[in-house]
Design a protein around this motif. Structure first.
Motif, mmCIF file in Angstrom:
data_model
loop_
_atom_site.group_PDB
_atom_site.id
_atom_site.type_symbol
_atom_site.label_atom_id
_atom_site.label_comp_id
_atom_site.label_asym_id
_atom_site.label_seq_id
_atom_site.Cartn_x
_atom_site.Cartn_y
_atom_site.Cartn_z
ATOM 1 N N PHE A 329 0.829 -1.214 0.000
ATOM 2 C CA PHE A 329 0.000 0.000 0.000
ATOM 3 C C PHE A 329 0.861 1.261 0.000
ATOM 4 O O PHE A 329 0.650 2.174 -0.817
ATOM 5 C CB PHE A 329 -0.928 -0.010 1.210
ATOM 6 C CG PHE A 329 -1.762 1.230 1.334
ATOM 7 C CD1 PHE A 329 -2.883 1.426 0.528
ATOM 8 C CD2 PHE A 329 -1.427 2.215 2.253
ATOM 9 C CE1 PHE A 329 -3.652 2.582 0.637
ATOM 10 C CE2 PHE A 329 -2.193 3.370 2.369
ATOM 11 C CZ PHE A 329 -3.303 3.552 1.555
ATOM 12 N N LEU A 330 1.858 1.317 0.897
ATOM 13 C CA LEU A 330 2.680 2.529 1.002
ATOM 14 C C LEU A 330 3.572 2.709 -0.222
ATOM 15 O O LEU A 330 3.833 3.839 -0.646
ATOM 16 C CB LEU A 330 3.525 2.476 2.276
ATOM 17 C CG LEU A 330 2.739 2.564 3.592
ATOM 18 C CD1 LEU A 330 3.681 2.491 4.789
ATOM 19 C CD2 LEU A 330 1.915 3.844 3.653
ATOM 20 N N ALA A 331 4.059 1.590 -0.798
ATOM 21 C CA ALA A 331 4.871 1.714 -2.011
ATOM 22 C C ALA A 331 4.045 2.262 -3.174
ATOM 23 O O ALA A 331 4.541 3.051 -3.984
ATOM 24 C CB ALA A 331 5.460 0.354 -2.381
ATOM 25 N N MET A 332 2.798 1.846 -3.241
ATOM 26 C CA MET A 332 1.932 2.354 -4.306
ATOM 27 C C MET A 332 1.599 3.836 -4.100
ATOM 28 O O MET A 332 1.446 4.591 -5.069
ATOM 29 C CB MET A 332 0.638 1.539 -4.357
ATOM 30 C CG MET A 332 0.811 0.072 -4.757
ATOM 31 S SD MET A 332 1.646 -0.155 -6.367
ATOM 32 C CE MET A 332 3.315 -0.598 -5.859
ATOM 33 N N GLN A 333 1.483 4.243 -2.834
ATOM 34 C CA GLN A 333 1.096 5.621 -2.531
ATOM 35 C C GLN A 333 2.285 6.581 -2.473
ATOM 36 O O GLN A 333 2.181 7.740 -2.874
ATOM 37 C CB GLN A 333 0.343 5.672 -1.188
ATOM 38 C CG GLN A 333 -0.949 4.885 -1.169
ATOM 39 C CD GLN A 333 -1.976 5.427 -2.133
ATOM 40 O OE1 GLN A 333 -2.167 6.642 -2.247
ATOM 41 N NE2 GLN A 333 -2.657 4.536 -2.867
ATOM 42 N N MET A 334 3.430 6.095 -1.967
ATOM 43 C CA MET A 334 4.556 6.984 -1.679
ATOM 44 C C MET A 334 5.786 6.701 -2.524
ATOM 45 O O MET A 334 6.773 7.416 -2.427
ATOM 46 C CB MET A 334 4.935 6.869 -0.192
ATOM 47 C CG MET A 334 3.781 7.120 0.782
ATOM 48 S SD MET A 334 4.206 6.727 2.499
ATOM 49 C CE MET A 334 5.534 7.875 2.791
ATOM 50 N N GLY A 338 8.062 4.145 0.713
ATOM 51 C CA GLY A 338 7.043 3.451 1.501
ATOM 52 C C GLY A 338 7.517 2.115 2.033
ATOM 53 O O GLY A 338 6.998 1.627 3.043
ATOM 54 N N VAL A 339 8.526 1.498 1.377
ATOM 55 C CA VAL A 339 9.010 0.184 1.806
ATOM 56 C C VAL A 339 9.699 0.259 3.178
ATOM 57 O O VAL A 339 9.348 -0.489 4.092
ATOM 58 C CB VAL A 339 9.932 -0.422 0.734
ATOM 59 C CG1 VAL A 339 10.502 -1.758 1.209
ATOM 60 C CG2 VAL A 339 9.161 -0.611 -0.573
ATOM 61 N N PRO A 340 10.688 1.152 3.392
ATOM 62 C CA PRO A 340 11.286 1.225 4.733
ATOM 63 C C PRO A 340 10.305 1.738 5.795
ATOM 64 O O PRO A 340 10.375 1.318 6.957
ATOM 65 C CB PRO A 340 12.468 2.180 4.547
ATOM 66 C CG PRO A 340 12.160 2.967 3.337
ATOM 67 C CD PRO A 340 11.399 2.033 2.436
ATOM 68 N N ILE A 341 9.408 2.641 5.414
ATOM 69 C CA ILE A 341 8.418 3.125 6.383
ATOM 70 C C ILE A 341 7.507 1.978 6.830
ATOM 71 O O ILE A 341 7.169 1.861 8.012
ATOM 72 C CB ILE A 341 7.604 4.283 5.784
ATOM 73 C CG1 ILE A 341 8.503 5.505 5.587
ATOM 74 C CG2 ILE A 341 6.418 4.640 6.668
ATOM 75 C CD1 ILE A 341 7.824 6.668 4.899
#
Length: 431
Positions: A329-334, A338-341
């Motif tokens: 989800f975060l990789a798609m959004q950010m 988003g992966v380390p977060i």
């Protein structure tokens, strides 16, 4: 290890040897089968793992996978030998193995790079892990001598534990596979940035917390099997506070000096400006998650010592599912950040689940634990202000600030009567 240690503590040496022979044979067989499958299916594995790679890079990756596949067998047997020595409270020789492996890897790369190119790295890792078995074998072979056979109920217990722990490793590795698969589809070099960042951030855990977990593991087994003795503070609680207390200053140091650390290790010409920025960001995020990651390592040892491998697996599956969902989800959004977060958030979810469910089989004063962690946090914040003092961005200035920071930190903890770290390091109440 818990089954074997229970036998030798009861002076049942023959049964202990039987457990070693049976478990070594079973694990070695599983490792050989796994290595064989990975060797045969290296090409489809490489394509599945790295969908963003071109055909040439996939081919090189598959060749590296085939070279590395025997490491599954070497590390499995090496870990058994190491665990035997840990059960018998022999820690020095196993502690020498990681640096010896690393020296072998570096020497192999230096001597084989001209002839084998990039594959010298894989060959170096292969040689280093083979050395693991070669060194430990003479010191553990004697413990395999004995005539007793393993009881059926012990076999079933160990098979279940092995199954749960094997599944746990798969879950743990799955997150890394997904991360690299996602990163391979962004800009070039991100997988290397993650490798450098996570390895550097993981050094304090490997050096400090890994050693603590290894040394305390046999003691945790004994305490959890015998029960808490009257008038003695729980080793579990001492361990939790000490783990956080020791890793926290390392985390602050890495977050503050991430770029300087990278440049010192690799040199200023090794990275483009963008690559340096990416690696620095990865290192900072993973360093910020170090306290949670350290507690995960310690608590996992605690669950295994208590023979709660099934519960540990369920917790890890739940936390791993959270990580996979967050990562996607975060990789798609950010984007790739988003992966380390996602990993940072997952580490804290995983840690909290382990802490909450450890109450089922341990005696932890959570109110006292929170008070101790609050003292540690406040002390860290106050002493960390030394990094706000303006100085030149040089290794010397960073080293001076760090020395002042660490000395002030431990001195303040001592004056605040938060002595769990000192208690554990001096083995008071821990034996």
């Amino acid at each position: 290890m818990p089954s074997y240690q229970a036998r030798i503590e009861a002076a049942d040496i023959g049964a202990g040897a039987g457990i070693l022979r049976w478990s070594t044979s079973a694990i070695a067989l599983a490792a050989v089968a796994s290595a064989g499958l990975i060797f045969v299916f290296a090409d489809p594995i490489a394509r599945a793992l790295y969908p963003g790679f071109d055909s040439s890079t996939v081919g090189m990756t598959a060749t590296a996978i085939r070279i590395l596949s025997p490491i599954i067998v070497f590390s499995a047997i090496g870990n058994i030998f190491q665990s035997v020595l840990h059960s018998r409270r022999r820690f020095l020789l196993p502690a020498l193995i990681p640096p010896l492996i690393n020296v072998t890897i570096i020497a192999s790369i230096a001597t084989m790079a001209t002839a084998y190119g990039i594959y010298a790295i894989s060959l170096g890792y292969l040689a280093g892990n083979l050395l693991w078995i070669v060194i430990l074998l003479p010191f553990t072979l004697l413990f395999y001598s004995g005539s007793a056979e393993v009881r059926g109920d012990e076999k079933r217990t160990m098979v279940r534990a092995f199954g749960f722990l094997a599944a746990l490793i798969v879950v743990d590795q799955l997150s890394g596979i997904v991360q690299r698969a996602i990163l391979s589809q962004f800009e070039a070099g991100l997988i290397s940035a993650f490798t450098y960042g996570t390895r550097i951030a993981g050094l304090p855990i490997g050096i400090l917390i890994g050693a603590i977990a290894i040394v305390l593991f046999p003691k945790l087994i004994s305490e959890l099997s015998e029960g808490q003795k009257e008038g003695r503070e729980s080793l579990v609680q001492i361990g939790i506070i000490a783990v956080v207390g020791l890793i926290a200053p390392a985390a602050v140091f890495i977050v503050v000096n991430a770029e300087l650390i990278i440049l010192t290790i690799f040199g200023s010409t090794s990275f483009t400006t963008q690559a340096l920025q990416n690696t620095t960001t990865v290192l900072q995020v993973y360093a910020a998650a170090l306290p949670a990651q350290a507690l995960i390592l310690f608590m996992a040892k605690l669950f295994v010592a208590a023979r709660k491998t099934q519960l540990l697996l369920f917790i890890s599956i739940a936390a791993g599912a959270v990580q996979l969902i967050l990562t996607y989800f975060l990789a798609m959004q950010m984007g790739w950040i988003g992966v380390p977060i996602a990993t940072f958030l997952y580490a804290h979810v995983h840690m909290l689940l382990l802490m909450a469910l450890a109450r089922r089989f341990t005696q932890i004063d959570y109110r006292g634990l929170l008070a101790s962690l609050a003292v540690t946090t406040v002390t860290l914040t106050i002493c960390g202000a030394v990094y706000l003092v303006p100085t030149a961005d040089s290794l010397t200035d960073a080293a001076v600030k760090t020395i002042v920071f660490v000395l002030a930190y431990f001195a303040t903890l001592y004056l605040a009567r938060e002595r769990s770290i000192l208690t554990m390091l001096t083995a008071k109440n821990a034996n």
